[in-house]
Design a protein around this motif. Sequence first.
Motif, PDB file in Angstrom:
ATOM      1  N   GLU A   1      41.524  31.550  51.955  1.00  0.00           N
ATOM      2  CA  GLU A   1      42.517  32.329  51.195  1.00  0.00           C
ATOM      3  C   GLU A   1      43.888  32.123  51.833  1.00  0.00           C
ATOM      4  O   GLU A   1      44.061  32.332  53.025  1.00  0.00           O
ATOM      5  CB  GLU A   1      42.125  33.810  51.201  1.00  0.00           C
ATOM      6  CG  GLU A   1      43.170  34.760  50.699  1.00  0.00           C
ATOM      7  CD  GLU A   1      43.527  34.505  49.250  1.00  0.00           C
ATOM      8  OE1 GLU A   1      44.688  34.120  49.001  1.00  0.00           O
ATOM      9  OE2 GLU A   1      42.652  34.680  48.391  1.00  0.00           O
TER      10      GLU A   1
ATOM     11  N   SER B   1      46.828  33.721  51.020  1.00  0.00           N
ATOM     12  CA  SER B   1      47.631  34.933  51.128  1.00  0.00           C
ATOM     13  C   SER B   1      47.142  35.790  52.287  1.00  0.00           C
ATOM     14  O   SER B   1      45.972  36.186  52.325  1.00  0.00           O
ATOM     15  CB  SER B   1      47.553  35.739  49.829  1.00  0.00           C
ATOM     16  OG  SER B   1      48.068  37.037  50.013  1.00  0.00           O
TER      17      SER B   1
ATOM     18  N   SER C   1      47.943  38.895  53.079  1.00  0.00           N
ATOM     19  CA  SER C   1      47.578  40.250  52.657  1.00  0.00           C
ATOM     20  C   SER C   1      46.224  40.273  51.970  1.00  0.00           C
ATOM     21  O   SER C   1      45.423  41.199  52.172  1.00  0.00           O
ATOM     22  CB  SER C   1      48.660  40.822  51.732  1.00  0.00           C
ATOM     23  OG  SER C   1      48.776  40.049  50.554  1.00  0.00           O
ATOM     24  N   GLN C   2      45.951  39.247  51.154  1.00  0.00           N
ATOM     25  CA  GLN C   2      44.655  39.195  50.475  1.00  0.00           C
ATOM     26  C   GLN C   2      43.536  38.874  51.456  1.00  0.00           C
ATOM     27  O   GLN C   2      42.411  39.385  51.314  1.00  0.00           O
ATOM     28  CB  GLN C   2      44.701  38.181  49.335  1.00  0.00           C
ATOM     29  CG  GLN C   2      45.638  38.607  48.203  1.00  0.00           C
ATOM     30  CD  GLN C   2      45.600  37.681  47.014  1.00  0.00           C
ATOM     31  OE1 GLN C   2      44.694  36.883  46.856  1.00  0.00           O
ATOM     32  NE2 GLN C   2      46.614  37.785  46.160  1.00  0.00           N
ATOM     33  N   ARG C   3      43.827  38.040  52.446  1.00  0.00           N
ATOM     34  CA  ARG C   3      42.824  37.790  53.487  1.00  0.00           C
ATOM     35  C   ARG C   3      42.469  39.090  54.199  1.00  0.00           C
ATOM     36  O   ARG C   3      41.291  39.355  54.480  1.00  0.00           O
ATOM     37  CB  ARG C   3      43.325  36.768  54.515  1.00  0.00           C
ATOM     38  CG  ARG C   3      43.238  35.333  54.082  1.00  0.00           C
ATOM     39  CD  ARG C   3      43.212  34.378  55.275  1.00  0.00           C
ATOM     40  NE  ARG C   3      44.310  34.584  56.203  1.00  0.00           N
ATOM     41  CZ  ARG C   3      45.497  34.005  56.105  1.00  0.00           C
ATOM     42  NH1 ARG C   3      45.746  33.192  55.095  1.00  0.00           N
ATOM     43  NH2 ARG C   3      46.435  34.217  57.002  1.00  0.00           N
TER      44      ARG C   3
ATOM     45  N   ALA D   1      42.693  42.171  53.066  1.00  0.00           N
ATOM     46  CA  ALA D   1      41.938  43.059  52.177  1.00  0.00           C
ATOM     47  C   ALA D   1      40.490  42.614  52.049  1.00  0.00           C
ATOM     48  O   ALA D   1      39.545  43.422  52.146  1.00  0.00           O
ATOM     49  CB  ALA D   1      42.602  43.113  50.799  1.00  0.00           C
ATOM     50  N   ILE D   2      40.288  41.315  51.835  1.00  0.00           N
ATOM     51  CA  ILE D   2      38.924  40.813  51.657  1.00  0.00           C
ATOM     52  C   ILE D   2      38.153  40.862  52.977  1.00  0.00           C
ATOM     53  O   ILE D   2      36.953  41.155  52.995  1.00  0.00           O
ATOM     54  CB  ILE D   2      38.965  39.383  51.083  1.00  0.00           C
ATOM     55  CG1 ILE D   2      39.601  39.399  49.684  1.00  0.00           C
ATOM     56  CG2 ILE D   2      37.560  38.793  51.006  1.00  0.00           C
ATOM     57  CD1 ILE D   2      39.848  38.031  49.096  1.00  0.00           C
TER      58      ILE D   2
ATOM     59  N   ASP E   1      39.175  30.819  47.490  1.00  0.00           N
ATOM     60  CA  ASP E   1      40.232  31.040  46.511  1.00  0.00           C
ATOM     61  C   ASP E   1      40.516  29.722  45.795  1.00  0.00           C
ATOM     62  O   ASP E   1      40.293  28.638  46.349  1.00  0.00           O
ATOM     63  CB  ASP E   1      41.493  31.542  47.212  1.00  0.00           C
ATOM     64  CG  ASP E   1      42.593  31.907  46.234  1.00  0.00           C
ATOM     65  OD1 ASP E   1      42.272  32.323  45.101  1.00  0.00           O
ATOM     66  OD2 ASP E   1      43.775  31.748  46.596  1.00  0.00           O
TER      67      ASP E   1
ATOM     68  N   ALA F   1      42.279  36.666  42.053  1.00  0.00           N
ATOM     69  CA  ALA F   1      42.963  37.954  42.000  1.00  0.00           C
ATOM     70  C   ALA F   1      43.519  38.242  40.620  1.00  0.00           C
ATOM     71  O   ALA F   1      43.355  39.322  40.070  1.00  0.00           O
ATOM     72  CB  ALA F   1      44.087  38.006  43.032  1.00  0.00           C
TER      73      ALA F   1
ATOM     74  N   LYS G   1      38.667  39.412  42.822  1.00  0.00           N
ATOM     75  CA  LYS G   1      38.953  39.917  44.159  1.00  0.00           C
ATOM     76  C   LYS G   1      39.171  41.429  44.144  1.00  0.00           C
ATOM     77  O   LYS G   1      39.910  41.941  43.315  1.00  0.00           O
ATOM     78  CB  LYS G   1      40.222  39.272  44.712  1.00  0.00           C
ATOM     79  CG  LYS G   1      40.146  37.789  44.984  1.00  0.00           C
ATOM     80  CD  LYS G   1      41.493  37.284  45.486  1.00  0.00           C
ATOM     81  CE  LYS G   1      41.489  35.790  45.694  1.00  0.00           C
ATOM     82  NZ  LYS G   1      42.818  35.278  46.103  1.00  0.00           N
TER      83      LYS G   1
ATOM     84  N   LEU H   1      41.268  44.007  45.775  1.00  0.00           N
ATOM     85  CA  LEU H   1      42.454  43.954  46.630  1.00  0.00           C
ATOM     86  C   LEU H   1      43.105  45.304  46.884  1.00  0.00           C
ATOM     87  O   LEU H   1      43.669  45.538  47.950  1.00  0.00           O
ATOM     88  CB  LEU H   1      43.485  42.994  46.014  1.00  0.00           C
ATOM     89  CG  LEU H   1      43.055  41.523  45.926  1.00  0.00           C
ATOM     90  CD1 LEU H   1      44.138  40.707  45.240  1.00  0.00           C
ATOM     91  CD2 LEU H   1      42.768  40.964  47.313  1.00  0.00           C
ATOM     92  N   ASP H   2      43.035  46.180  45.913  1.00  0.00           N
ATOM     93  CA  ASP H   2      43.757  47.450  46.023  1.00  0.00           C
ATOM     94  C   ASP H   2      42.776  48.607  46.191  1.00  0.00           C
ATOM     95  O   ASP H   2      42.119  49.008  45.221  1.00  0.00           O
ATOM     96  CB  ASP H   2      44.617  47.669  44.779  1.00  0.00           C
ATOM     97  CG  ASP H   2      45.440  48.950  44.860  1.00  0.00           C
ATOM     98  OD1 ASP H   2      45.411  49.606  45.918  1.00  0.00           O
ATOM     99  OD2 ASP H   2      46.098  49.279  43.856  1.00  0.00           O
TER     100      ASP H   2
END
Length: 365
Positions: free
Chosen positions: A13, A15, A17-19, A21-22, A59, A87, A111, A113-114
């Motif tokens: 991944e 990103s 921030s996405q890394r 979160a996941i 991703d 995402a 994904k 994410l939030d």
Amino acid sequence: MNELRKIRVLLAEDSRSQREAISWVIGNAPYLELVGEAANGAEAVDMVEQLQPDIVLMDCHMPVMDGIEATRVIMGRCPVPIVVTSATFDVNDVHPGLEALHEGALAIVPKPLDPAAENFDRLAEELCLTLKLMADVKVVRRLPPRRSAANPRPPRETAERPADRPAPVREAREIRIVAVGASTGGPPVVLDILRRLGPRLDVPMLLVQHMSPGFIVGFASWLTRGSGLPVEVAAANVVAAPGRVYVAPEGHHLGIDRRGRLTLDDGPPENGFRPSVSCLFRSVADAFGREALAILLTGMGQDGAEGLAYVGQKGGVTAAQDKDSSVVFGMPAAAIRMGAAQRVLAPPDIAKFVVAQLARRRHLS
């Protein structure tokens, strides 16, 4: 997979921030262990060779090398189960994750994410469960496709046939509809069969493909672009037209009545799925009887096995994908054990078998 050992996951991944979160989602699953993080596809390829993870969460959109190319390289060099994640996407577009499936990825999931999102827990659970299930799939090295031989071998029946052979396909029949069911590993197989059928598919085809929510519309578009055949998500009360493929929509069982009109049902899941392959097969058998042809492809579990048997009981024609070509030999194996498959074939031979059945119909008419 040893239940006492955690499943080792490599995350690819770009990103940060996405890394994060996941990684949090994976870290909170008691049966998963994050062993590495790659910021692009090239890093993912290198880390697969170095770390030898049980599964890769990939991703699609990454710099240097995207997830589709990374999947192709990994499956050709050091094969490991791959799950593709995304995402953001337009449900009406062809998602690049479908191309990754064509290159050997096993599944595609959205994904989570939030954490404040209403569907976060559901998406997180789906992602972790998918990783757990797919990590057990035995994948093999994918070689570049070869040109077809000048004299291709005839359709073969594999050794998976039980001792008590099912009744042979009767010669005098007129196939008026084809029904297909698939799960894990199904998208590229369905595409391959449709490409081989082409304009020779002159009856309606109904398809159930188990897939994560949000991707089925793009899947239909992907099949249209790849095969040249008209493929659409099924709608209730539409009269099934010859030469068109109708894909079961999310959250509804697909069927057809004796007038040839499509039906949708939001009843309880069957075999854990809605849409269910067995529901489709039973509906087709009830409506068309001996004029139905049902095909069960690669997939986990046993959805479709009982339905395939029912098609045969109603006098219809049945076939299942063979073990060697199946990504997961679950659904076809269940049907074969029941004696429900009149033919057990590889995808190219399934296409030939369909063409032969339709040609017989034209000869009889």
